[in-house]
Design a protein around this motif. Structure first.
Motif, PDB file in Angstrom:
ATOM      1  N   GLN A  24     -92.738  51.378 -57.320  1.00 14.89           N
ATOM      2  CA  GLN A  24     -92.994  51.083 -58.730  1.00 14.89           C
ATOM      3  C   GLN A  24     -93.134  49.578 -58.941  1.00 14.89           C
ATOM      4  O   GLN A  24     -92.554  48.777 -58.216  1.00 14.89           O
ATOM      5  CB  GLN A  24     -91.876  51.628 -59.624  1.00 14.89           C
ATOM      6  N   HIS A  25     -93.933  49.223 -59.939  1.00 17.12           N
ATOM      7  CA  HIS A  25     -93.994  47.840 -60.402  1.00 17.12           C
ATOM      8  C   HIS A  25     -94.226  47.830 -61.909  1.00 17.12           C
ATOM      9  O   HIS A  25     -94.762  48.785 -62.487  1.00 17.12           O
ATOM     10  CB  HIS A  25     -95.065  47.029 -59.657  1.00 17.12           C
ATOM     11  N   HIS A  26     -93.816  46.726 -62.529  1.00 18.10           N
ATOM     12  CA  HIS A  26     -93.874  46.591 -63.990  1.00 18.10           C
ATOM     13  C   HIS A  26     -94.410  45.203 -64.353  1.00 18.10           C
ATOM     14  O   HIS A  26     -94.124  44.221 -63.659  1.00 18.10           O
ATOM     15  CB  HIS A  26     -92.483  46.767 -64.616  1.00 18.10           C
ATOM     16  N   LEU A  27     -95.163  45.141 -65.432  1.00 14.24           N
ATOM     17  CA  LEU A  27     -95.642  43.874 -65.967  1.00 14.24           C
ATOM     18  C   LEU A  27     -94.845  43.560 -67.224  1.00 14.24           C
ATOM     19  O   LEU A  27     -94.823  44.352 -68.183  1.00 14.24           O
ATOM     20  CB  LEU A  27     -97.133  43.928 -66.300  1.00 14.24           C
ATOM     21  N   PHE A  28     -94.189  42.395 -67.219  1.00 13.75           N
ATOM     22  CA  PHE A  28     -93.366  41.958 -68.342  1.00 13.75           C
ATOM     23  C   PHE A  28     -94.051  40.800 -69.056  1.00 13.75           C
ATOM     24  O   PHE A  28     -94.596  39.890 -68.417  1.00 13.75           O
ATOM     25  CB  PHE A  28     -91.978  41.505 -67.857  1.00 13.75           C
ATOM     26  N   VAL A  29     -93.991  40.834 -70.378  1.00 17.64           N
ATOM     27  CA  VAL A  29     -94.547  39.760 -71.202  1.00 17.64           C
ATOM     28  C   VAL A  29     -93.446  39.196 -72.089  1.00 17.64           C
ATOM     29  O   VAL A  29     -92.672  39.959 -72.700  1.00 17.64           O
ATOM     30  CB  VAL A  29     -95.713  40.259 -72.087  1.00 17.64           C
ATOM     31  N   TYR A  30     -93.380  37.868 -72.124  1.00 15.69           N
ATOM     32  CA  TYR A  30     -92.452  37.215 -73.046  1.00 15.69           C
ATOM     33  C   TYR A  30     -93.281  36.465 -74.084  1.00 15.69           C
ATOM     34  O   TYR A  30     -94.196  35.709 -73.745  1.00 15.69           O
ATOM     35  CB  TYR A  30     -91.536  36.232 -72.330  1.00 15.69           C
ATOM     36  N   GLN A  88     -89.329  37.123 -78.915  1.00 12.72           N
ATOM     37  CA  GLN A  88     -88.102  36.517 -78.384  1.00 12.72           C
ATOM     38  C   GLN A  88     -87.401  37.399 -77.359  1.00 12.72           C
ATOM     39  O   GLN A  88     -86.188  37.347 -77.196  1.00 12.72           O
ATOM     40  CB  GLN A  88     -87.141  36.188 -79.543  1.00 12.72           C
ATOM     41  N   THR A  89     -88.158  38.236 -76.678  1.00 13.15           N
ATOM     42  CA  THR A  89     -87.593  39.078 -75.628  1.00 13.15           C
ATOM     43  C   THR A  89     -88.711  39.537 -74.712  1.00 13.15           C
ATOM     44  O   THR A  89     -89.898  39.514 -75.086  1.00 13.15           O
ATOM     45  CB  THR A  89     -86.878  40.302 -76.228  1.00 13.15           C
ATOM     46  N   GLU A  90     -88.364  39.940 -73.495  1.00 12.61           N
ATOM     47  CA  GLU A  90     -89.365  40.442 -72.563  1.00 12.61           C
ATOM     48  C   GLU A  90     -89.714  41.891 -72.899  1.00 12.61           C
ATOM     49  O   GLU A  90     -88.841  42.705 -73.174  1.00 12.61           O
ATOM     50  CB  GLU A  90     -88.856  40.342 -71.124  1.00 12.61           C
ATOM     51  N   ARG A  91     -91.009  42.184 -72.837  1.00 11.87           N
ATOM     52  CA  ARG A  91     -91.489  43.542 -73.102  1.00 11.87           C
ATOM     53  C   ARG A  91     -92.279  44.041 -71.899  1.00 11.87           C
ATOM     54  O   ARG A  91     -93.016  43.304 -71.280  1.00 11.87           O
ATOM     55  CB  ARG A  91     -92.387  43.571 -74.341  1.00 11.87           C
ATOM     56  N   LYS A  93     -95.125  38.290 -66.095  1.00 10.79           N
ATOM     57  CA  LYS A  93     -94.489  38.407 -64.790  1.00 10.79           C
ATOM     58  C   LYS A  93     -94.719  39.805 -64.236  1.00 10.79           C
ATOM     59  O   LYS A  93     -94.919  40.760 -65.002  1.00 10.79           O
ATOM     60  CB  LYS A  93     -92.977  38.163 -64.887  1.00 10.79           C
ATOM     61  N   VAL A  94     -94.654  39.910 -62.893  1.00  9.56           N
ATOM     62  CA  VAL A  94     -94.786  41.205 -62.225  1.00  9.56           C
ATOM     63  C   VAL A  94     -93.516  41.454 -61.421  1.00  9.56           C
ATOM     64  O   VAL A  94     -93.135  40.642 -60.574  1.00  9.56           O
ATOM     65  CB  VAL A  94     -96.012  41.253 -61.301  1.00  9.56           C
ATOM     66  N   GLN A  95     -92.880  42.582 -61.690  1.00 10.18           N
ATOM     67  CA  GLN A  95     -91.654  42.952 -60.974  1.00 10.18           C
ATOM     68  C   GLN A  95     -91.910  44.222 -60.168  1.00 10.18           C
ATOM     69  O   GLN A  95     -92.535  45.174 -60.672  1.00 10.18           O
ATOM     70  CB  GLN A  95     -90.506  43.177 -61.949  1.00 10.18           C
ATOM     71  N   THR A  96     -91.428  44.230 -58.937  1.00 11.07           N
ATOM     72  CA  THR A  96     -91.606  45.393 -58.072  1.00 11.07           C
ATOM     73  C   THR A  96     -90.253  45.987 -57.687  1.00 11.07           C
ATOM     74  O   THR A  96     -89.207  45.342 -57.865  1.00 11.07           O
ATOM     75  CB  THR A  96     -92.393  45.013 -56.805  1.00 11.07           C
ATOM     76  N   SER A  97     -90.285  47.182 -57.154  1.00 10.36           N
ATOM     77  CA  SER A  97     -89.033  47.885 -56.848  1.00 10.36           C
ATOM     78  C   SER A  97     -88.324  47.315 -55.627  1.00 10.36           C
ATOM     79  O   SER A  97     -87.094  47.305 -55.564  1.00 10.36           O
ATOM     80  CB  SER A  97     -89.311  49.383 -56.634  1.00 10.36           C
ATOM     81  N   ASP A  98     -89.098  46.817 -54.648  1.00  7.40           N
ATOM     82  CA  ASP A  98     -88.473  46.282 -53.439  1.00  7.40           C
ATOM     83  C   ASP A  98     -89.447  45.318 -52.779  1.00  7.40           C
ATOM     84  O   ASP A  98     -90.506  45.738 -52.286  1.00  7.40           O
ATOM     85  CB  ASP A  98     -88.106  47.425 -52.479  1.00  7.40           C
ATOM     86  N   LEU A  99     -89.102  44.035 -52.758  1.00  4.20           N
ATOM     87  CA  LEU A  99     -89.981  43.028 -52.160  1.00  4.20           C
ATOM     88  C   LEU A  99     -90.141  43.227 -50.661  1.00  4.20           C
ATOM     89  O   LEU A  99     -91.144  42.813 -50.078  1.00  4.20           O
ATOM     90  CB  LEU A  99     -89.433  41.623 -52.445  1.00  4.20           C
ATOM     91  N   ARG A 100     -89.174  43.879 -50.008  1.00  2.14           N
ATOM     92  CA  ARG A 100     -89.260  44.078 -48.573  1.00  2.14           C
ATOM     93  C   ARG A 100     -90.383  45.044 -48.195  1.00  2.14           C
ATOM     94  O   ARG A 100     -90.834  45.058 -47.034  1.00  2.14           O
ATOM     95  CB  ARG A 100     -87.923  44.601 -48.042  1.00  2.14           C
ATOM     96  N   LEU A 101     -90.836  45.840 -49.155  1.00  2.00           N
ATOM     97  CA  LEU A 101     -91.897  46.806 -48.881  1.00  2.00           C
ATOM     98  C   LEU A 101     -93.293  46.255 -49.150  1.00  2.00           C
ATOM     99  O   LEU A 101     -94.286  46.962 -48.938  1.00  2.00           O
ATOM    100  CB  LEU A 101     -91.684  48.065 -49.727  1.00  2.00           C
ATOM    101  N   ILE A 102     -93.398  45.015 -49.650  1.00  2.00           N
ATOM    102  CA  ILE A 102     -94.707  44.429 -49.895  1.00  2.00           C
ATOM    103  C   ILE A 102     -95.418  44.193 -48.562  1.00  2.00           C
ATOM    104  O   ILE A 102     -94.848  43.648 -47.617  1.00  2.00           O
ATOM    105  CB  ILE A 102     -94.573  43.098 -50.665  1.00  2.00           C
ATOM    106  N   ASP A 103     -96.673  44.598 -48.492  1.00  2.17           N
ATOM    107  CA  ASP A 103     -97.446  44.461 -47.256  1.00  2.17           C
ATOM    108  C   ASP A 103     -97.928  43.015 -47.117  1.00  2.17           C
ATOM    109  O   ASP A 103     -98.844  42.576 -47.825  1.00  2.17           O
ATOM    110  CB  ASP A 103     -98.645  45.416 -47.288  1.00  2.17           C
ATOM    111  N   CYS A 104     -97.328  42.264 -46.207  1.00  2.21           N
ATOM    112  CA  CYS A 104     -97.702  40.874 -45.955  1.00  2.21           C
ATOM    113  C   CYS A 104     -98.417  40.698 -44.630  1.00  2.21           C
ATOM    114  O   CYS A 104     -98.580  39.554 -44.153  1.00  2.21           O
ATOM    115  CB  CYS A 104     -96.460  39.977 -46.012  1.00  2.21           C
ATOM    116  N   ASP A 105     -98.843  41.770 -44.019  1.00  8.02           N
ATOM    117  CA  ASP A 105     -99.563  41.670 -42.753  1.00  8.02           C
ATOM    118  C   ASP A 105    -101.017  41.257 -43.001  1.00  8.02           C
ATOM    119  O   ASP A 105    -101.606  41.598 -44.039  1.00  8.02           O
ATOM    120  CB  ASP A 105     -99.536  43.013 -42.010  1.00  8.02           C
TER     121      ASP A 105
END
Length: 252
Positions: free
Chosen positions: A169-175, A180-183, A218-230
């Motif tokens: 999962q990933h989410h896009l947050f806007v401030y 006055q809060t992240e959505r 901003k972009v938040q993901t469930s686990d940075l260790r699973l991001i494909d960096c190859d």
């Protein structure tokens, strides 16, 4: 008998009065004069209408660099202000309707320093957009409707304990100062089932949203260790943002 007839004919004959010399000429000249006046008036009206239409079609963002004179005083800052407003929307001074989009590529080298699983982006030229100091926040330059496109690619790794399934999962947050809060404006979920660590999955999401000048994304993901960096990670995990449709303010 012939003379009587001649007298009768002479008595019955009447002489028509002759028209005044030059009268018909003056009437003709008067008609020609009115015709010329009507033609000249019609021509002037057509010229004025064409000039008005042409002026409306001219591009608004001239950026000539010369100040206008109004009431004898010079206004040197007007064109500078126009250019600044056009710059806010990623428009050039020629009034180009195509804004400069922001294309962000993931920076895998800095992911370990990220807090709260926010993606880190490479610092590049983003047109009129800006990045925060931590390179995890995109700052919007102006009000408008923007198209947001995000792709995140995940892959299996030995760093994460093997399991039969995983929820990506990933989410896009806007401030915004107005809230006055992240959505959360956009989210993507995918459940993957696997029996080994040799798997890959890309999640793509897109939407059109309204932003104000100074809003952050901003972009938040469930686990940075699973991001494909190859290989070349910038072709697998990226974020694009560009102004959608007409600019909300006129550069005139």
């Amino acid at each position: 008998m012939t003379r009587a007839t001649d007298r009768f004919l002479v008595s019955e004959t009447s002489v028509l009065p002759m028209s005044e010399p030059g009268g018909s000429d003056r009437s003709l000249r008067r008609e020609l004069c009115w015709t010329r006046v009507v033609c000249i008036t019609f021509t002037l009206m057509c010229t004025a209408v064409c000039a008005l239409v042409f002026a409306q079609l001219l591009p608004g963002c001239k950026g000539t660099g010369h100040g206008n004179k109004e009431n004898g005083s010079e206004a040197p800052h007007r064109d500078t202000q126009i250019g600044a407003r056009c710059e806010d929307f990623g428009l050039d001074e020629a009034g180009s309707a195509e804004p400069h989009p922001a294309f962000l590529k993931i920076d895998c080298r800095s992911l370990s320093a990220s807090a709260q699983y926010f993606l880190i982006w490479e610092r590049m030229k983003f047109g009129s957009f800006n990045l925060s100091e931590k390179n995890d926040t995109l700052i919007f330059p102006s009000d408008g409707m923007y198209r947001i496109s995000l792709q995140v690619t995940y892959r299996g790794t030995d760093q994460v304990p093997s399991a039969m399934k995983n929820i990506l999962q990933h989410h896009l947050f806007v401030y915004s100062d107005s809230y006055q809060t992240e959505r959360t404006i956009l989210s993507a979920f995918e459940t993957v089932y696997y029996d080994s660590s040799t798997w890959r999955k890309s999640l793509y999401s897109e939407g059109i949203f309204k932003f104000h000048k100074g809003d952050t994304l901003k972009v938040q993901t469930s686990d940075l260790r699973l991001i494909d960096c190859d290989g070349n990670p910038g072709t697998k995990t990226f974020l694009t943002v560009h102004l959608h449709g007409a600019a909300p303010v006129s550069c005139v």
